[in-house]
Design a protein around this motif. Sequence first.
Motif, PDB file in Angstrom:
ATOM      1  N   ALA A 191      50.271  53.294  45.735  1.00 17.45           N
ATOM      2  CA  ALA A 191      51.062  52.171  45.907  1.00 17.45           C
ATOM      3  C   ALA A 191      50.610  51.321  46.867  1.00 17.45           C
ATOM      4  N   SER A 192      50.154  51.555  47.948  1.00 17.96           N
ATOM      5  CA  SER A 192      49.857  50.734  49.011  1.00 17.96           C
ATOM      6  C   SER A 192      48.644  49.600  48.397  1.00 17.96           C
ATOM      7  N   ILE A 193      47.683  50.466  47.999  1.00 19.80           N
ATOM      8  CA  ILE A 193      46.551  49.492  47.192  1.00 19.80           C
ATOM      9  C   ILE A 193      46.998  48.654  46.178  1.00 19.80           C
ATOM     10  N   LEU A 194      48.031  49.039  45.421  1.00 19.34           N
ATOM     11  CA  LEU A 194      48.642  48.092  44.537  1.00 19.34           C
ATOM     12  C   LEU A 194      49.278  46.919  45.105  1.00 19.34           C
ATOM     13  N   LEU A 195      50.181  47.090  45.971  1.00 20.44           N
ATOM     14  CA  LEU A 195      50.937  46.288  46.815  1.00 20.44           C
ATOM     15  C   LEU A 195      49.958  45.029  47.268  1.00 20.44           C
ATOM     16  N   LEU A 196      48.819  45.864  47.941  1.00 24.14           N
ATOM     17  CA  LEU A 196      47.546  44.647  48.427  1.00 24.14           C
ATOM     18  C   LEU A 196      47.214  43.781  47.636  1.00 24.14           C
ATOM     19  N   THR A 197      46.787  44.341  46.375  1.00 28.44           N
ATOM     20  CA  THR A 197      46.172  43.501  45.374  1.00 28.44           C
ATOM     21  C   THR A 197      47.321  42.267  45.015  1.00 28.44           C
ATOM     22  N   VAL A 198      48.534  42.871  44.857  1.00 25.25           N
ATOM     23  CA  VAL A 198      49.395  41.606  44.494  1.00 25.25           C
ATOM     24  C   VAL A 198      49.482  40.589  45.627  1.00 25.25           C
ATOM     25  N   ILE A 199      49.869  40.816  46.789  1.00 26.73           N
ATOM     26  CA  ILE A 199      49.809  39.943  47.767  1.00 26.73           C
ATOM     27  C   ILE A 199      48.550  39.129  48.029  1.00 26.73           C
TER      28      ILE A 199
END
Length: 276
Positions: A105-113
Amino acid sequence: MSEIIILFLGAISAGLLGSLTGLGGGVIIIPLLTLGFGVPMHYAIGASLISVIGTSSGAAVAFVKEGFTNMRIGMFLEIATTAGAIVGALVSGMLNPNTIGIIFASILLLTVILNLKGKPDHQEPVIKGSLEEKLKLYGTFPDKGVLKNYSARNTVPGFLMMMFAGAMSGLLGIGSGALKVLAMDNMMKLPFKVSTTTSNFMIGVTAVASALIYFQRGEIVPVIVAPVLIGVVVGSFIGSKTLMVSKTKKLKVFFAIVITILSVYMMYNGINKSFR
């Protein structure tokens, strides 16, 4: 039987998303298997890696034929991602499933930001005497019937980022397409459609490297993998045709909305120890 049909339809959606954004489909397959069907995390990752190979195979042929994919850049960066994928797969076997879910989840949120930051669709010229010229990391791509030139930038940082992307692929089973696209789009300043299609070309090789380790551990189950693989190949074929006529800005918005929803849901379930 109904579960297999639902899984098949979900895999089609995953393949469509994977080919449109370069993600590889795992961002839907893993939540679908772990939260929807209660599949253990490591088995879901194994199935996702196989689906990633299917996505790459289904979309890459069309992208190469149309002239979007830069195979030279892809093969060069594949050295980094393959090495990282092997390390990530080995580390995955040592981690708790809920920890993997939170990292996912953290990696995916980082990519969105990172992806929401405003940036132009790059078309950088070749710099004489640069590392990019020596390695021939440049090319052309078709845009409304016209061939446009571009060149990579920041090759060394991009190469290191690709090693991290490969490690996340082996650890999370997502193909690391999101990180690859961001590395090529943000850091190496390649045109978005070139970075997306080149990512699709690369993710299959990256996934094979780590999938072999999951297979050796007995974490690739045929009854799960079969409907996922077939569905993803169908979806990726549809996506490859859609990308040719789609607009880059719409792709990025779609990418951000879908990944945000999935990442928040995965984070919540990881914290509440819902994975096994």
